[in-house]
Scaffold this motif. Structure first.
Motif, PDB file in Angstrom:
ATOM      1  N   ALA A   1      -5.696  -7.039 -20.992  1.00  0.00           N
ATOM      2  CA  ALA A   1      -5.679  -6.105 -22.121  1.00  0.00           C
ATOM      3  C   ALA A   1      -5.043  -6.701 -23.373  1.00  0.00           C
ATOM      4  O   ALA A   1      -5.403  -6.319 -24.478  1.00  0.00           O
ATOM      5  N   GLY A   2      -4.120  -7.608 -23.193  1.00  0.00           N
ATOM      6  CA  GLY A   2      -3.366  -8.117 -24.333  1.00  0.00           C
ATOM      7  C   GLY A   2      -4.164  -9.043 -25.222  1.00  0.00           C
ATOM      8  O   GLY A   2      -4.910  -9.892 -24.751  1.00  0.00           O
TER       9      GLY A   2
ATOM     10  N   ALA B   1      -1.098  -0.778 -25.550  1.00  0.00           N
ATOM     11  CA  ALA B   1      -0.735  -0.101 -26.805  1.00  0.00           C
ATOM     12  C   ALA B   1      -1.009  -0.982 -28.015  1.00  0.00           C
ATOM     13  O   ALA B   1      -1.434  -0.490 -29.059  1.00  0.00           O
ATOM     14  N   SER B   2      -0.810  -2.285 -27.881  1.00  0.00           N
ATOM     15  CA  SER B   2      -1.062  -3.175 -29.018  1.00  0.00           C
ATOM     16  C   SER B   2      -2.557  -3.411 -29.234  1.00  0.00           C
ATOM     17  O   SER B   2      -2.996  -3.618 -30.359  1.00  0.00           O
ATOM     18  N   ARG B   3      -3.319  -3.368 -28.167  1.00  0.00           N
ATOM     19  CA  ARG B   3      -4.766  -3.601 -28.293  1.00  0.00           C
ATOM     20  C   ARG B   3      -5.499  -2.359 -28.774  1.00  0.00           C
ATOM     21  O   ARG B   3      -6.428  -2.460 -29.559  1.00  0.00           O
ATOM     22  N   TRP B   4      -5.118  -1.218 -28.250  1.00  0.00           N
ATOM     23  CA  TRP B   4      -5.743   0.054 -28.619  1.00  0.00           C
ATOM     24  C   TRP B   4      -4.642   0.992 -29.096  1.00  0.00           C
ATOM     25  O   TRP B   4      -4.055   1.726 -28.284  1.00  0.00           O
ATOM     26  N   PRO B   5      -4.354   1.021 -30.392  1.00  0.00           N
ATOM     27  CA  PRO B   5      -3.237   1.836 -30.895  1.00  0.00           C
ATOM     28  C   PRO B   5      -3.315   3.316 -30.517  1.00  0.00           C
ATOM     29  O   PRO B   5      -2.288   3.938 -30.293  1.00  0.00           O
ATOM     30  N   ASP B   6      -4.511   3.873 -30.429  1.00  0.00           N
ATOM     31  CA  ASP B   6      -4.624   5.279 -30.043  1.00  0.00           C
ATOM     32  C   ASP B   6      -4.130   5.496 -28.620  1.00  0.00           C
ATOM     33  O   ASP B   6      -3.590   6.543 -28.303  1.00  0.00           O
ATOM     34  N   VAL B   7      -4.336   4.506 -27.770  1.00  0.00           N
ATOM     35  CA  VAL B   7      -3.862   4.612 -26.390  1.00  0.00           C
ATOM     36  C   VAL B   7      -2.340   4.480 -26.356  1.00  0.00           C
ATOM     37  O   VAL B   7      -1.697   4.950 -25.431  1.00  0.00           O
ATOM     38  N   GLY B   8      -1.773   3.900 -27.391  1.00  0.00           N
ATOM     39  CA  GLY B   8      -0.324   3.751 -27.456  1.00  0.00           C
ATOM     40  C   GLY B   8       0.409   5.070 -27.421  1.00  0.00           C
ATOM     41  O   GLY B   8       1.586   5.125 -27.125  1.00  0.00           O
ATOM     42  N   GLU B   9      -0.293   6.155 -27.725  1.00  0.00           N
ATOM     43  CA  GLU B   9       0.317   7.473 -27.662  1.00  0.00           C
ATOM     44  C   GLU B   9       0.515   7.924 -26.217  1.00  0.00           C
ATOM     45  O   GLU B   9       1.236   8.862 -25.953  1.00  0.00           O
TER      46      GLU B   9
END
Length: 191
Positions: free
Chosen positions: A133-134, A162-170
């Motif tokens: 993912a990174g 979270a760094s790859r998909w900012p929306d998933v960072g939530e």
């Protein structure tokens, strides 16, 4: 069991539109009743849940659609169990953790033992997820124990996602761990 999102209306819409796939064969899942009601414990109180059940049009198998905050065969939410795992990785003892979380010592001991018994497999699984993912993955530093190494790998995978998909960072750390393991982080059949 299939891990899905936390918004029941959204899950219902995706199910009705044929957007959920069978984890066994990849076929389209369709609504097929409801699973039994469950009363789960969160850090703040009780969560009542009646998960949706779906049936595969391909293989005919049925699946319970569990929200991403629920681990299979556990009464406590993923956040509560994750807090216990993180505390243990930092060196806290079982009785101290049980006291902080207001849970029975035997329950907490069971979580910690199950996680410890497969710490190396969990570490390897989440390290692979971290690398996959990174964008520019940062491997977690080695810690003093295999248990802490496994928790560090979970945290590292969460940061990579979270760094790859900012929306998933939530999504919280332990929700990601729950989703990545299909809710089976502490189940006998995983990894």
């Amino acid at each position: 069991m299939l891990t899905v999102g936390t918004n029941a209306a959204e899950v219902e819409t995706r199910l009705a539109n044929g957007e959920l796939a069978c984890p066994d064969c990849g076929g389209v899942l369709a609504p097929w009743g409801w699973a039994r009601r469950r009363v789960l414990r969160s850090g703040a109180g009780v969560v009542r849940l009646r998960p949706r059940r779906a049936r595969c049009g391909g293989c005919g198998g049925s699946h319970v659609l569990l929200p991403v905050f629920v681990l299979v065969r556990r009464v406590d939410l993923a956040e509560v169990i994750g807090a216990a795992l993180a505390a243990k990785a930092l060196g806290a003892g079982t009785r101290v953790i049980a006291g902080r979380l207001r849970r029975p010592v035997d329950t907490v001991r069971g979580w910690l033992r199950r996680f410890f018994a497969r710490a190396e497999q969990i570490r390897a699984y989440f390290t692979v997820l971290l690398v996959d993912a990174g964008v520019d993955p940062v491997m977690p530093a080695a810690t003093a124990t295999p248990f802490a190494d496994a928790v560090a790998a979970v945290v590292g995978a969460w940061k990579a996602v979270a760094s790859r998909w900012p929306d998933v960072g939530e999504v919280s750390l332990w929700h990601l761990a729950c989703a990545a393991s299909g809710g089976r982080l502490l189940a006998p059949s995983w990894p």
